[in-house]
Design a protein around this motif. Structure first.
Motif, PDB file in Angstrom:
ATOM      1  N   MET A   1      59.802 -57.182  -2.875  1.00  0.00           N
ATOM      2  CA  MET A   1      59.644 -55.979  -2.101  1.00  0.00           C
ATOM      3  C   MET A   1      59.270 -54.846  -3.063  1.00  0.00           C
ATOM      4  O   MET A   1      59.822 -54.736  -4.137  1.00  0.00           O
ATOM      5  CB  MET A   1      60.958 -55.655  -1.372  1.00  0.00           C
ATOM      6  CG  MET A   1      60.852 -54.401  -0.506  1.00  0.00           C
ATOM      7  SD  MET A   1      62.366 -53.971   0.375  1.00  0.00           S
ATOM      8  CE  MET A   1      62.487 -55.313   1.505  1.00  0.00           C
ATOM      9  N   THR A   2      58.330 -54.027  -2.641  1.00  0.00           N
ATOM     10  CA  THR A   2      57.905 -52.927  -3.492  1.00  0.00           C
ATOM     11  C   THR A   2      58.848 -51.746  -3.326  1.00  0.00           C
ATOM     12  O   THR A   2      59.415 -51.529  -2.259  1.00  0.00           O
ATOM     13  CB  THR A   2      56.479 -52.480  -3.148  1.00  0.00           C
ATOM     14  OG1 THR A   2      56.460 -52.021  -1.793  1.00  0.00           O
ATOM     15  CG2 THR A   2      55.494 -53.613  -3.322  1.00  0.00           C
ATOM     16  N   SER A   3      59.004 -50.988  -4.384  1.00  0.00           N
ATOM     17  CA  SER A   3      59.822 -49.788  -4.269  1.00  0.00           C
ATOM     18  C   SER A   3      58.964 -48.690  -3.675  1.00  0.00           C
ATOM     19  O   SER A   3      57.756 -48.662  -3.823  1.00  0.00           O
ATOM     20  CB  SER A   3      60.359 -49.387  -5.646  1.00  0.00           C
ATOM     21  OG  SER A   3      59.280 -49.076  -6.500  1.00  0.00           O
ATOM     22  N   ARG A   4      59.597 -47.785  -2.982  1.00  0.00           N
ATOM     23  CA  ARG A   4      58.856 -46.695  -2.349  1.00  0.00           C
ATOM     24  C   ARG A   4      59.135 -45.395  -3.061  1.00  0.00           C
ATOM     25  O   ARG A   4      60.100 -45.281  -3.807  1.00  0.00           O
ATOM     26  CB  ARG A   4      59.190 -46.599  -0.872  1.00  0.00           C
ATOM     27  CG  ARG A   4      60.647 -46.274  -0.595  1.00  0.00           C
ATOM     28  CD  ARG A   4      60.900 -46.151   0.901  1.00  0.00           C
ATOM     29  NE  ARG A   4      62.294 -45.953   1.156  1.00  0.00           N
ATOM     30  CZ  ARG A   4      62.945 -44.809   0.995  1.00  0.00           C
ATOM     31  NH1 ARG A   4      62.313 -43.757   0.588  1.00  0.00           N
ATOM     32  NH2 ARG A   4      64.229 -44.716   1.237  1.00  0.00           N
ATOM     33  N   LYS A   5      58.295 -44.436  -2.791  1.00  0.00           N
ATOM     34  CA  LYS A   5      58.454 -43.125  -3.384  1.00  0.00           C
ATOM     35  C   LYS A   5      59.699 -42.443  -2.832  1.00  0.00           C
ATOM     36  O   LYS A   5      60.109 -42.690  -1.702  1.00  0.00           O
ATOM     37  CB  LYS A   5      57.263 -42.238  -3.037  1.00  0.00           C
ATOM     38  CG  LYS A   5      55.994 -42.560  -3.726  1.00  0.00           C
ATOM     39  CD  LYS A   5      54.928 -41.594  -3.233  1.00  0.00           C
ATOM     40  CE  LYS A   5      53.955 -41.274  -4.316  1.00  0.00           C
ATOM     41  NZ  LYS A   5      52.958 -40.291  -3.859  1.00  0.00           N
ATOM     42  N   GLU A   6      60.258 -41.567  -3.629  1.00  0.00           N
ATOM     43  CA  GLU A   6      61.355 -40.719  -3.158  1.00  0.00           C
ATOM     44  C   GLU A   6      60.783 -39.713  -2.172  1.00  0.00           C
ATOM     45  O   GLU A   6      59.683 -39.200  -2.346  1.00  0.00           O
ATOM     46  CB  GLU A   6      61.976 -39.990  -4.352  1.00  0.00           C
ATOM     47  CG  GLU A   6      63.087 -39.052  -3.963  1.00  0.00           C
ATOM     48  CD  GLU A   6      63.621 -38.271  -5.153  1.00  0.00           C
ATOM     49  OE1 GLU A   6      64.476 -37.419  -4.938  1.00  0.00           O
ATOM     50  OE2 GLU A   6      63.173 -38.520  -6.282  1.00  0.00           O
ATOM     51  N   VAL A   7      61.520 -39.436  -1.106  1.00  0.00           N
ATOM     52  CA  VAL A   7      61.088 -38.420  -0.148  1.00  0.00           C
ATOM     53  C   VAL A   7      61.447 -37.058  -0.731  1.00  0.00           C
ATOM     54  O   VAL A   7      62.604 -36.776  -1.010  1.00  0.00           O
ATOM     55  CB  VAL A   7      61.756 -38.614   1.227  1.00  0.00           C
ATOM     56  CG1 VAL A   7      61.327 -37.518   2.193  1.00  0.00           C
ATOM     57  CG2 VAL A   7      61.416 -39.981   1.798  1.00  0.00           C
ATOM     58  N   THR A   8      60.441 -36.247  -0.938  1.00  0.00           N
ATOM     59  CA  THR A   8      60.614 -34.909  -1.515  1.00  0.00           C
ATOM     60  C   THR A   8      59.983 -33.883  -0.586  1.00  0.00           C
ATOM     61  O   THR A   8      59.165 -34.243   0.283  1.00  0.00           O
ATOM     62  CB  THR A   8      59.917 -34.816  -2.883  1.00  0.00           C
ATOM     63  OG1 THR A   8      58.496 -34.995  -2.672  1.00  0.00           O
ATOM     64  CG2 THR A   8      60.437 -35.863  -3.859  1.00  0.00           C
ATOM     65  N   PRO A   9      60.337 -32.621  -0.750  1.00  0.00           N
ATOM     66  CA  PRO A   9      59.675 -31.588   0.051  1.00  0.00           C
ATOM     67  C   PRO A   9      58.151 -31.613  -0.114  1.00  0.00           C
ATOM     68  O   PRO A   9      57.416 -31.397   0.855  1.00  0.00           O
ATOM     69  CB  PRO A   9      60.277 -30.287  -0.476  1.00  0.00           C
ATOM     70  CG  PRO A   9      61.644 -30.683  -0.936  1.00  0.00           C
ATOM     71  CD  PRO A   9      61.441 -32.058  -1.536  1.00  0.00           C
ATOM     72  N   ALA A  10      57.667 -31.905  -1.325  1.00  0.00           N
ATOM     73  CA  ALA A  10      56.223 -31.982  -1.543  1.00  0.00           C
ATOM     74  C   ALA A  10      55.602 -33.119  -0.735  1.00  0.00           C
ATOM     75  O   ALA A  10      54.518 -32.959  -0.149  1.00  0.00           O
ATOM     76  CB  ALA A  10      55.930 -32.156  -3.023  1.00  0.00           C
ATOM     77  N   LYS A  29      61.904 -28.529   3.114  1.00  0.00           N
ATOM     78  CA  LYS A  29      63.213 -28.789   2.525  1.00  0.00           C
ATOM     79  C   LYS A  29      64.201 -29.298   3.579  1.00  0.00           C
ATOM     80  O   LYS A  29      64.985 -30.207   3.327  1.00  0.00           O
ATOM     81  CB  LYS A  29      63.741 -27.506   1.870  1.00  0.00           C
ATOM     82  CG  LYS A  29      64.887 -27.751   0.918  1.00  0.00           C
ATOM     83  CD  LYS A  29      65.361 -26.471   0.266  1.00  0.00           C
ATOM     84  CE  LYS A  29      64.345 -25.987  -0.738  1.00  0.00           C
ATOM     85  NZ  LYS A  29      64.799 -24.833  -1.515  1.00  0.00           N
ATOM     86  N   VAL A  30      64.147 -28.719   4.774  1.00  0.00           N
ATOM     87  CA  VAL A  30      65.052 -29.116   5.856  1.00  0.00           C
ATOM     88  C   VAL A  30      64.723 -30.527   6.350  1.00  0.00           C
ATOM     89  O   VAL A  30      65.619 -31.339   6.602  1.00  0.00           O
ATOM     90  CB  VAL A  30      64.958 -28.105   7.033  1.00  0.00           C
ATOM     91  CG1 VAL A  30      65.774 -28.568   8.220  1.00  0.00           C
ATOM     92  CG2 VAL A  30      65.374 -26.722   6.586  1.00  0.00           C
ATOM     93  N   ILE A  31      63.448 -30.821   6.467  1.00  0.00           N
ATOM     94  CA  ILE A  31      63.000 -32.113   7.004  1.00  0.00           C
ATOM     95  C   ILE A  31      63.224 -33.249   6.020  1.00  0.00           C
ATOM     96  O   ILE A  31      63.433 -34.398   6.421  1.00  0.00           O
ATOM     97  CB  ILE A  31      61.518 -32.009   7.417  1.00  0.00           C
ATOM     98  CG1 ILE A  31      61.388 -31.034   8.591  1.00  0.00           C
ATOM     99  CG2 ILE A  31      60.938 -33.361   7.783  1.00  0.00           C
ATOM    100  CD1 ILE A  31      59.977 -30.633   8.911  1.00  0.00           C
ATOM    101  N   THR A  32      63.208 -32.961   4.740  1.00  0.00           N
ATOM    102  CA  THR A  32      63.312 -33.993   3.707  1.00  0.00           C
ATOM    103  C   THR A  32      64.539 -34.886   3.887  1.00  0.00           C
ATOM    104  O   THR A  32      64.429 -36.111   3.871  1.00  0.00           O
ATOM    105  CB  THR A  32      63.310 -33.349   2.307  1.00  0.00           C
ATOM    106  OG1 THR A  32      62.065 -32.682   2.128  1.00  0.00           O
ATOM    107  CG2 THR A  32      63.488 -34.384   1.216  1.00  0.00           C
ATOM    108  N   SER A  33      65.716 -34.299   4.067  1.00  0.00           N
ATOM    109  CA  SER A  33      66.931 -35.127   4.174  1.00  0.00           C
ATOM    110  C   SER A  33      66.926 -35.961   5.454  1.00  0.00           C
ATOM    111  O   SER A  33      67.374 -37.114   5.449  1.00  0.00           O
ATOM    112  CB  SER A  33      68.190 -34.272   4.086  1.00  0.00           C
ATOM    113  OG  SER A  33      68.266 -33.396   5.185  1.00  0.00           O
ATOM    114  N   THR A  34      66.414 -35.405   6.543  1.00  0.00           N
ATOM    115  CA  THR A  34      66.340 -36.161   7.791  1.00  0.00           C
ATOM    116  C   THR A  34      65.383 -37.334   7.656  1.00  0.00           C
ATOM    117  O   THR A  34      65.711 -38.463   8.033  1.00  0.00           O
ATOM    118  CB  THR A  34      65.884 -35.249   8.949  1.00  0.00           C
ATOM    119  OG1 THR A  34      66.812 -34.175   9.093  1.00  0.00           O
ATOM    120  CG2 THR A  34      65.775 -36.015  10.256  1.00  0.00           C
TER     121      THR A  34
END
Length: 73
Positions: A1-10, A29-34
């Motif tokens: 399985m491939t690793s995925r990118k971290e979800v960041t505000p960018a 910033k608000v949407i990132t954690s969700t």
């Protein structure tokens, strides 16, 4: 399985721009954690449902064409 990118505000901002979904300043910033939670949980469910014991499971909602129902097929 491939690793995925971290979800960041960018990343959220780039995805919103790509999908032509305008975001108010600071919303990334608000949407990132969700989004991070949704993706983590969706991947966990995907791994679980890929288990051999669920291979015979069918969706609860079955879509049919209206003409097929009228013709009795």
């Amino acid at each position: 399985m491939t690793s995925r990118k971290e979800v960041t505000p960018a990343l959220v901002g780039a995805l919103a721009e790509y999908a032509e979904l305008p975001l108010a300043p600071g919303r990334e910033k608000v949407i990132t954690s969700t989004l991070e939670t949704w993706i983590r949980d969706a991947n966990e469910l995907s791994r679980k449902m890929s288990s051999a014991k669920y291979w015979e499971l069918a969706p609860a909602t079955i879509f049919s064409h209206p003409n097929e129902a009228e013709e009795g097929n």
